[in-house]
Design a protein around this motif. Structure first.
Motif, PDB file in Angstrom:
ATOM      1  N   THR A  66      49.752  34.770  61.804  1.00 18.29           N
ATOM      2  CA  THR A  66      49.533  36.213  61.964  1.00 18.29           C
ATOM      3  C   THR A  66      48.114  36.482  62.451  1.00 18.29           C
ATOM      4  O   THR A  66      47.902  37.344  63.307  1.00 18.29           O
ATOM      5  CB  THR A  66      49.787  36.943  60.634  1.00 18.29           C
ATOM      6  OG1 THR A  66      51.140  36.702  60.244  1.00 18.29           O
ATOM      7  CG2 THR A  66      49.543  38.426  60.762  1.00 18.29           C
ATOM      8  N   ARG A  67      47.154  35.755  61.932  1.00 15.20           N
ATOM      9  CA  ARG A  67      45.758  35.947  62.341  1.00 15.20           C
ATOM     10  C   ARG A  67      45.581  35.680  63.829  1.00 15.20           C
ATOM     11  O   ARG A  67      44.940  36.460  64.544  1.00 15.20           O
ATOM     12  CB  ARG A  67      44.847  35.045  61.519  1.00 15.20           C
ATOM     13  CG  ARG A  67      43.388  35.349  61.730  1.00 15.20           C
ATOM     14  CD  ARG A  67      42.518  34.490  60.834  1.00 15.20           C
ATOM     15  NE  ARG A  67      41.666  33.721  61.720  1.00 15.20           N
ATOM     16  CZ  ARG A  67      41.381  32.451  61.589  1.00 15.20           C
ATOM     17  NH1 ARG A  67      41.861  31.743  60.601  1.00 15.20           N
ATOM     18  NH2 ARG A  67      40.605  31.858  62.433  1.00 15.20           N
ATOM     19  N   HIS A  86      54.835  45.072  60.139  1.00 19.53           N
ATOM     20  CA  HIS A  86      53.794  46.087  59.941  1.00 19.53           C
ATOM     21  C   HIS A  86      52.783  46.093  61.098  1.00 19.53           C
ATOM     22  O   HIS A  86      52.255  47.135  61.459  1.00 19.53           O
ATOM     23  CB  HIS A  86      53.095  45.907  58.588  1.00 19.53           C
ATOM     24  CG  HIS A  86      52.192  44.724  58.507  1.00 19.53           C
ATOM     25  ND1 HIS A  86      52.641  43.446  58.235  1.00 19.53           N
ATOM     26  CD2 HIS A  86      50.851  44.617  58.680  1.00 19.53           C
ATOM     27  CE1 HIS A  86      51.618  42.613  58.239  1.00 19.53           C
ATOM     28  NE2 HIS A  86      50.525  43.293  58.507  1.00 19.53           N
ATOM     29  N   VAL A  87      52.544  44.942  61.705  1.00 15.13           N
ATOM     30  CA  VAL A  87      51.638  44.877  62.856  1.00 15.13           C
ATOM     31  C   VAL A  87      52.289  45.552  64.061  1.00 15.13           C
ATOM     32  O   VAL A  87      51.658  46.342  64.767  1.00 15.13           O
ATOM     33  CB  VAL A  87      51.255  43.418  63.175  1.00 15.13           C
ATOM     34  CG1 VAL A  87      50.445  43.328  64.459  1.00 15.13           C
ATOM     35  CG2 VAL A  87      50.490  42.806  62.009  1.00 15.13           C
ATOM     36  N   LEU A 137      47.975  35.680  66.153  1.00 14.95           N
ATOM     37  CA  LEU A 137      48.735  36.692  66.895  1.00 14.95           C
ATOM     38  C   LEU A 137      47.980  38.011  66.983  1.00 14.95           C
ATOM     39  O   LEU A 137      47.953  38.650  68.032  1.00 14.95           O
ATOM     40  CB  LEU A 137      50.095  36.922  66.232  1.00 14.95           C
ATOM     41  CG  LEU A 137      51.162  35.899  66.538  1.00 14.95           C
ATOM     42  CD1 LEU A 137      52.375  36.120  65.649  1.00 14.95           C
ATOM     43  CD2 LEU A 137      51.540  35.943  67.992  1.00 14.95           C
ATOM     44  N   THR A 138      47.376  38.404  65.891  1.00 15.16           N
ATOM     45  CA  THR A 138      46.620  39.664  65.888  1.00 15.16           C
ATOM     46  C   THR A 138      45.468  39.613  66.883  1.00 15.16           C
ATOM     47  O   THR A 138      45.229  40.574  67.621  1.00 15.16           O
ATOM     48  CB  THR A 138      46.106  39.971  64.473  1.00 15.16           C
ATOM     49  OG1 THR A 138      47.223  40.042  63.594  1.00 15.16           O
ATOM     50  CG2 THR A 138      45.355  41.279  64.430  1.00 15.16           C
ATOM     51  N   SER A 139      44.772  38.494  66.943  1.00 14.12           N
ATOM     52  CA  SER A 139      43.677  38.382  67.910  1.00 14.12           C
ATOM     53  C   SER A 139      44.214  38.390  69.332  1.00 14.12           C
ATOM     54  O   SER A 139      43.591  38.971  70.230  1.00 14.12           O
ATOM     55  CB  SER A 139      42.825  37.140  67.642  1.00 14.12           C
ATOM     56  OG  SER A 139      43.549  35.965  67.905  1.00 14.12           O
ATOM     57  N   VAL A 147      55.535  38.252  65.246  1.00 11.83           N
ATOM     58  CA  VAL A 147      54.630  39.363  64.942  1.00 11.83           C
ATOM     59  C   VAL A 147      55.202  40.093  63.729  1.00 11.83           C
ATOM     60  O   VAL A 147      56.354  40.535  63.749  1.00 11.83           O
ATOM     61  CB  VAL A 147      54.500  40.327  66.137  1.00 11.83           C
ATOM     62  CG1 VAL A 147      53.685  41.554  65.761  1.00 11.83           C
ATOM     63  CG2 VAL A 147      53.871  39.632  67.332  1.00 11.83           C
ATOM     64  N   HIS A 159      52.262  49.272  63.652  1.00  9.89           N
ATOM     65  CA  HIS A 159      50.930  49.806  63.948  1.00  9.89           C
ATOM     66  C   HIS A 159      50.734  49.947  65.462  1.00  9.89           C
ATOM     67  O   HIS A 159      50.203  50.953  65.936  1.00  9.89           O
ATOM     68  CB  HIS A 159      49.856  48.894  63.346  1.00  9.89           C
ATOM     69  CG  HIS A 159      48.467  49.314  63.668  1.00  9.89           C
ATOM     70  ND1 HIS A 159      47.876  50.421  63.098  1.00  9.89           N
ATOM     71  CD2 HIS A 159      47.550  48.790  64.521  1.00  9.89           C
ATOM     72  CE1 HIS A 159      46.653  50.563  63.593  1.00  9.89           C
ATOM     73  NE2 HIS A 159      46.434  49.581  64.444  1.00  9.89           N
ATOM     74  N   LEU A 160      51.165  48.948  66.218  1.00  5.90           N
ATOM     75  CA  LEU A 160      51.047  49.020  67.674  1.00  5.90           C
ATOM     76  C   LEU A 160      51.877  50.174  68.234  1.00  5.90           C
ATOM     77  O   LEU A 160      51.418  50.912  69.111  1.00  5.90           O
ATOM     78  CB  LEU A 160      51.512  47.708  68.313  1.00  5.90           C
ATOM     79  CG  LEU A 160      50.633  46.497  68.083  1.00  5.90           C
ATOM     80  CD1 LEU A 160      51.327  45.250  68.620  1.00  5.90           C
ATOM     81  CD2 LEU A 160      49.280  46.682  68.741  1.00  5.90           C
ATOM     82  N   LEU A 215      46.845  39.974  70.351  1.00  4.64           N
ATOM     83  CA  LEU A 215      47.260  41.353  70.644  1.00  4.64           C
ATOM     84  C   LEU A 215      46.082  42.230  71.037  1.00  4.64           C
ATOM     85  O   LEU A 215      46.257  43.231  71.733  1.00  4.64           O
ATOM     86  CB  LEU A 215      47.970  41.949  69.423  1.00  4.64           C
ATOM     87  CG  LEU A 215      49.353  41.371  69.140  1.00  4.64           C
ATOM     88  CD1 LEU A 215      49.810  41.775  67.746  1.00  4.64           C
ATOM     89  CD2 LEU A 215      50.348  41.813  70.188  1.00  4.64           C
ATOM     90  N   HIS A 216      44.889  41.864  70.624  1.00  2.00           N
ATOM     91  CA  HIS A 216      43.694  42.638  70.965  1.00  2.00           C
ATOM     92  C   HIS A 216      43.030  42.162  72.253  1.00  2.00           C
ATOM     93  O   HIS A 216      42.036  42.747  72.681  1.00  2.00           O
ATOM     94  CB  HIS A 216      42.688  42.584  69.807  1.00  2.00           C
ATOM     95  CG  HIS A 216      43.120  43.407  68.647  1.00  2.00           C
ATOM     96  ND1 HIS A 216      43.849  42.891  67.612  1.00  2.00           N
ATOM     97  CD2 HIS A 216      42.955  44.719  68.376  1.00  2.00           C
ATOM     98  CE1 HIS A 216      44.107  43.846  66.748  1.00  2.00           C
ATOM     99  NE2 HIS A 216      43.578  44.968  67.176  1.00  2.00           N
TER     100      HIS A 216
END
Length: 63
Positions: free
Chosen positions: A24-25, A49-50, A27-29, A46, A53-54, A31-32
């Motif tokens: 998840t960490r 909740h992520v 993937l989150t990076s 993903v 949020h998107l 996505l940014h």
């Protein structure tokens, strides 16, 4: 898998961003990052909740 995210080939990076084994960490990076965001968003790993949020950040579409 992580090292493939830095591969010079765009197709390799895109495929790596879609790999469901990414954390998840990571993937989150991804996505940014504008260069990997679309591919990462297509990743089935993903968290819900992520993704929510998107989706909440997207402008409303009215018809």
């Amino acid at each position: 898998m992580i090292r493939l995210l830095d591969d010079p080939g765009w197709a390799i990076r895109e495929a790596a961003a879609r790999d469901s084994r990414l954390t998840t960490r990571v993937l989150t990076s991804l996505l940014h990052d504008a260069t990997t965001a679309v591919s990462a968003a297509a990743n089935p790993a993903v968290p819900e909740h992520v993704m929510q949020h998107l989706l909440d950040r997207q402008p409303s579409v009215t018809t």
